[in-house]
Enzyme design. Structure first.
Site, PDB file in Angstrom:
ATOM      1  CB  ILE A 199      -0.941   0.007   1.231  1.00 40.81           C
ATOM      2  CG1 ILE A 199      -1.858  -1.220   1.198  1.00 40.81           C
ATOM      3  CG2 ILE A 199      -1.741   1.297   1.319  1.00 40.81           C
ATOM      4  CD1 ILE A 199      -2.669  -1.369  -0.073  1.00 40.81           C
TER       5      ILE A 199
ATOM      6  CB  THR B 208      -2.311  -3.756  11.635  1.00 42.55           C
ATOM      7  OG1 THR B 208      -3.075  -3.869  10.415  1.00 42.55           O
ATOM      8  CG2 THR B 208      -1.999  -2.309  11.883  1.00 42.55           C
TER       9      THR B 208
ATOM     10  CE  LYS C  16      -9.409  -2.678   4.806  1.00 45.83           C
ATOM     11  NZ  LYS C  16      -8.283  -2.412   3.965  1.00 45.83           N
TER      12      LYS C  16
ATOM     13  NE  ARG D 247     -14.537 -10.214  -1.380  1.00 45.82           N
ATOM     14  CZ  ARG D 247     -15.222 -10.530  -2.471  1.00 45.82           C
ATOM     15  NH1 ARG D 247     -16.471 -10.147  -2.608  1.00 45.82           N
ATOM     16  NH2 ARG D 247     -14.665 -11.241  -3.432  1.00 45.82           N
TER      17      ARG D 247
ATOM     18  CG  HIS E 203     -34.498 -13.165  -5.231  1.00 49.31           C
ATOM     19  ND1 HIS E 203     -34.254 -11.904  -4.732  1.00 49.31           N
ATOM     20  CD2 HIS E 203     -35.751 -13.485  -4.843  1.00 49.31           C
ATOM     21  CE1 HIS E 203     -35.314 -11.486  -4.067  1.00 49.31           C
ATOM     22  NE2 HIS E 203     -36.249 -12.433  -4.127  1.00 49.31           N
TER      23      HIS E 203
ATOM     24  N   GLY F 297      -8.299 -16.872   2.383  1.00 52.22           N
ATOM     25  CA  GLY F 297      -6.916 -16.492   2.660  1.00 52.22           C
ATOM     26  C   GLY F 297      -6.687 -15.014   2.485  1.00 52.22           C
TER      27      GLY F 297
ATOM     28  CB  CYS G 110      -7.568  -8.065   3.812  1.00 45.76           C
ATOM     29  SG  CYS G 110      -6.111  -7.377   3.026  1.00 45.76           S
TER      30      CYS G 110
HETATM   31  N1  SAJ Z   1     -13.205 -15.959  -1.488  1.00 48.80           N
HETATM   32  C1  SAJ Z   1     -14.116 -17.013  -1.421  1.00 48.80           C
HETATM   33  N2  SAJ Z   1     -15.362 -16.839  -1.920  1.00 48.80           N
HETATM   34  C2  SAJ Z   1     -15.764 -15.672  -2.493  1.00 48.80           C
HETATM   35  C3  SAJ Z   1     -14.846 -14.599  -2.573  1.00 48.80           C
HETATM   36  C4  SAJ Z   1     -13.570 -14.770  -2.058  1.00 48.80           C
HETATM   37  O1  SAJ Z   1     -13.818 -18.103  -0.909  1.00 48.80           O
HETATM   38  O2  SAJ Z   1     -16.919 -15.608  -2.928  1.00 48.80           O
HETATM   39  C5  SAJ Z   1     -11.863 -16.106  -0.897  1.00 48.80           C
HETATM   40  C6  SAJ Z   1     -10.751 -16.042  -1.936  1.00 48.80           C
HETATM   41  O3  SAJ Z   1     -10.509 -17.304  -2.495  1.00 48.80           O
HETATM   42  C7  SAJ Z   1      -9.594 -15.542  -1.094  1.00 48.80           C
HETATM   43  C8  SAJ Z   1     -10.251 -14.680  -0.012  1.00 48.80           C
HETATM   44  O4  SAJ Z   1     -11.630 -14.993  -0.071  1.00 48.80           O
HETATM   45  O5  SAJ Z   1      -8.943 -16.627  -0.441  1.00 48.80           O
HETATM   46  C9  SAJ Z   1     -10.086 -13.183  -0.130  1.00 48.80           C
HETATM   47  O6  SAJ Z   1      -9.977 -12.739  -1.471  1.00 48.80           O
HETATM   48  P1  SAJ Z   1     -10.636 -11.391  -2.052  1.00 48.80           P
HETATM   49  O7  SAJ Z   1     -10.185 -11.292  -3.460  1.00 48.80           O
HETATM   50  O8  SAJ Z   1     -12.073 -11.380  -1.831  1.00 48.80           O
HETATM   51  O9  SAJ Z   1     -10.067 -10.187  -1.142  1.00 48.80           O
HETATM   52  P2  SAJ Z   1      -8.601  -9.649  -0.753  1.00 48.80           P
HETATM   53  O10 SAJ Z   1      -8.256 -10.175   0.597  1.00 48.80           O
HETATM   54  O11 SAJ Z   1      -7.600  -9.841  -1.834  1.00 48.80           O
HETATM   55  O12 SAJ Z   1      -8.877  -8.064  -0.652  1.00 48.80           O
HETATM   56  C10 SAJ Z   1      -9.839  -7.560   0.258  1.00 48.80           C
HETATM   57  C11 SAJ Z   1     -10.760  -6.574  -0.467  1.00 48.80           C
HETATM   58  N3  SAJ Z   1     -11.942  -6.304   0.355  1.00 48.80           N
HETATM   59  C12 SAJ Z   1     -13.201  -6.445  -0.109  1.00 48.80           C
HETATM   60  O13 SAJ Z   1     -13.459  -6.839  -1.238  1.00 48.80           O
HETATM   61  C13 SAJ Z   1     -14.320  -6.068   0.815  1.00 48.80           C
HETATM   62  C14 SAJ Z   1     -10.031  -5.292  -0.769  1.00 48.80           C
HETATM   63  O14 SAJ Z   1     -10.905  -4.317  -1.288  1.00 48.80           O
HETATM   64  C15 SAJ Z   1      -9.387  -4.745   0.515  1.00 48.80           C
HETATM   65  O15 SAJ Z   1      -8.681  -3.576   0.289  1.00 48.80           O
HETATM   66  C16 SAJ Z   1      -8.419  -5.776   1.023  1.00 48.80           C
HETATM   67  O16 SAJ Z   1      -9.170  -6.956   1.340  1.00 48.80           O
HETATM   68  C17 SAJ Z   1      -7.726  -5.207   2.229  1.00 48.80           C
HETATM   69  O17 SAJ Z   1      -6.566  -4.772   2.102  1.00 48.80           O
HETATM   70  O18 SAJ Z   1      -8.321  -5.136   3.309  1.00 48.80           O
END
Ligand code: SAJ
Length: 421
Positions: A11, A82, A202, A209, A240, A253, A256
């Site tokens: 970042i 953090t 945040k 999610r 829907h 994983g 975040c």
């Molecule tokens: N995953 C699932 N099912 C889903 C979506 C994701 O199992 O339907 C899993 C992915 O395989 C992965 C994990 O969730 O292991 C997280 O991946 P991601 O692409 O959803 O998110 P990150 O961790 O790369 O980034 C997130 C983002 N937050 C949101 O979308 C609300 C990003 O905008 C943030 O800035 C970032 O965390 C952060 O730095 O906090």
């Protein structure tokens, strides 16, 4: 205007480059000499789309340089890690020491902004007392607040500019000053609020999610018990207009989504019950996936398993908190021989569960009794099942993402298993 960005990671680096590109004088500060030296040569040590080129240009323009020692500036941005401790409490050491560094050069009229994702109260309970110990008063003598990054790894440069942002100040004027600073490069809206709200914003976004993914994972387990295909179920439900169920998988994983919900639980353990349960549900998925694998391999002597994909999400090389690492370790613990293929993570000297990461699926699958698709990398969309069939010992394929070509797998003689069915 001179900006000092503390922490030159995923970042801090792109944010520094954005301010520099907008014409501000930017000094990046990092404890790691290698990062500082690289930046001063116009180079970076991390992988992020478009970042290397962008950094090279702003460093060449003279607007961005790096140092290991904090310097006086008009604005300070803290973008340090953090992390979470083994007991799921937050480790605020780096925010604390960065704030102490800022305090050594803080002067009247400065602005201090925390970007790191942090538990509620970090700005007013941890940072404010350290900064006010200088004799300067927050609000009256300097501005202070929180404006968390919200970008997704892999698309950081675009999202930094275009995403909406929140600017939480300890007072109205601090919030206004944060907005003015970020307006230098942000095209999205910047919403003003207080620091505590910004902190919880945040955390809530990532928790939203996590909770929704937990719901999908719970449905996957229910569907397995009820002989229903969860992927078909979700696809139909999502027709829907007010339903948007997330995707199940072998776990959550990254640094975040799997971490931030714990910052809320830490603060309000008796209230954050759904949040805690969801985290635990998602954390249960690697073991759940491993027990499905063990069932497929029942009766096979000294089984060998090949896992395709080990990063925390598709098409990146980032393995932090990857559930596939946990899955590989559980399988190894069950006495299985584990091979790992990942075209993004290979070639960097990394190993998982004692196995070197290779980039060729056929090499990793040689002699195996089960191939598990763990990550939906683009490369795995077009797996050559005919060739795979010739190299494995037993033709079992377990897709944890509903991603591979099931028909091609079956046509090549594989028994095809799917998580959530
Ligand atoms: N995953 C699932 N099912 C889903 C979506 C994701 O199992 O339907 C899993 C992915 O395989 C992965 C994990 O969730 O292991 C997280 O991946 P991601 O692409 O959803 O998110 P990150 O961790 O790369 O980034 C997130 C983002 N937050 C949101 O979308 C609300 C990003 O905008 C943030 O800035 C970032 O965390 C952060 O730095 O906090």
């Amino acid at each position: 205007m001179k900006v000092c960005v503390i922490g030159l990671g995923y970042i801090g680096l792109p944010t520094s480059a954005m301010f520099a590109n907008a014409g501000l004088e930017v000094v990046g500060v990092d404890k790691k000499q290698a990062i500082v030296d690289a930046l001063n040569r116009g180079e970076i040590l991390i992988e992020e789309k478009g970042l290397a080129e962008f950094i090279k240009n702003v460093v060449a323009s003279g607007h961005l340089r790096a140092t290991t020692q904090i310097e006086p500036a008009d604005a300070f941005i803290i973008a340090v890690p953090t992390p979470i401790m083994p007991d799921k409490s937050s480790d605020m050491r780096f925010v604390k020491s960065a704030t102490e560094d800022v305090a050594t050069v803080l002067k009247k009229g400065d602005l201090v902004v925390l970007e790191s994702t942090s538990p509620v109260g970090t700005v007013d309970s941890l940072m404010l007392p350290i900064l006010e110990a200088t004799g300067l008063k927050a609000g009256r003598d300097f501005g202070l607040g929180h404006s968390p990054e919200r970008v997704i790894p892999g698309n950081i440069l675009y999202e930094l500019v275009n995403n909406h942002r929140v600017a939480g100040g300890i007072d109205e004027e601090s919030a206004d000053r944060i907005v003015a600073l970020y307006k230098s490069f942000v095209k999205g809206e910047i919403y003003k609020t207080n620091a505590r709200t910004a902190e919880l914003c945040k955390l809530s976004e990532n928790t939203f999610r996590d909770v929704n993914i937990a719901f999908a994972n719970e449905l996957a387990k229910i569907c397995e018990a009820e002989d229903i295909n969860v992927w078909e179920l979700i696809e139909i439900c999502n027709k829907h207009p007010r339903v948007n169920i997330h995707q199940p998988g072998p776990g959550v994983g990254g640094h975040c989504i799997a971490v931030d919900p714990w910052f809320i639980v830490e603060k309000e353990p008796s209230l954050a019950t759904l949040i805690r349960d969801s985290r635990n549900t998602n954390d249960s998925m690697p073991a759940h996936t491993a027990s499905r694998a063990a069932k497929i391999l029942e009766g096979v002597a000294s089984p060998k398993v090949c896992i395709l994909g080990v990063t925390y999400k598709p098409d990146v090389d980032d393995m932090r908190e990857s559930p596939i690492i946990t899955l590989a370790e559980i399988l190894k613990g069950k006495g299985m021989d584990v091979a790992i293929c990942d075209p993004h993570a290979a070639g960097k000297g990394r190993s998982v569960a004692g196995a070197a990461i290779v980039s060729d699926p056929l090499e990793a699958a040689a002699g195996s009794d089960l191939v598990i698709l763990g990550v939906n990398h683009k490369q795995f969309k077009t797996l050559d099942f005919e060739a795979l069939a010739k190299t494995v010992r037993t033709k079992n394929f377990f897709d944890t993402r509903n991603f591979a070509d099931a028909q091609a797998a079956q046509a090549a003689g594989f028994a095809y298993y799917l998580l959530g069915r």
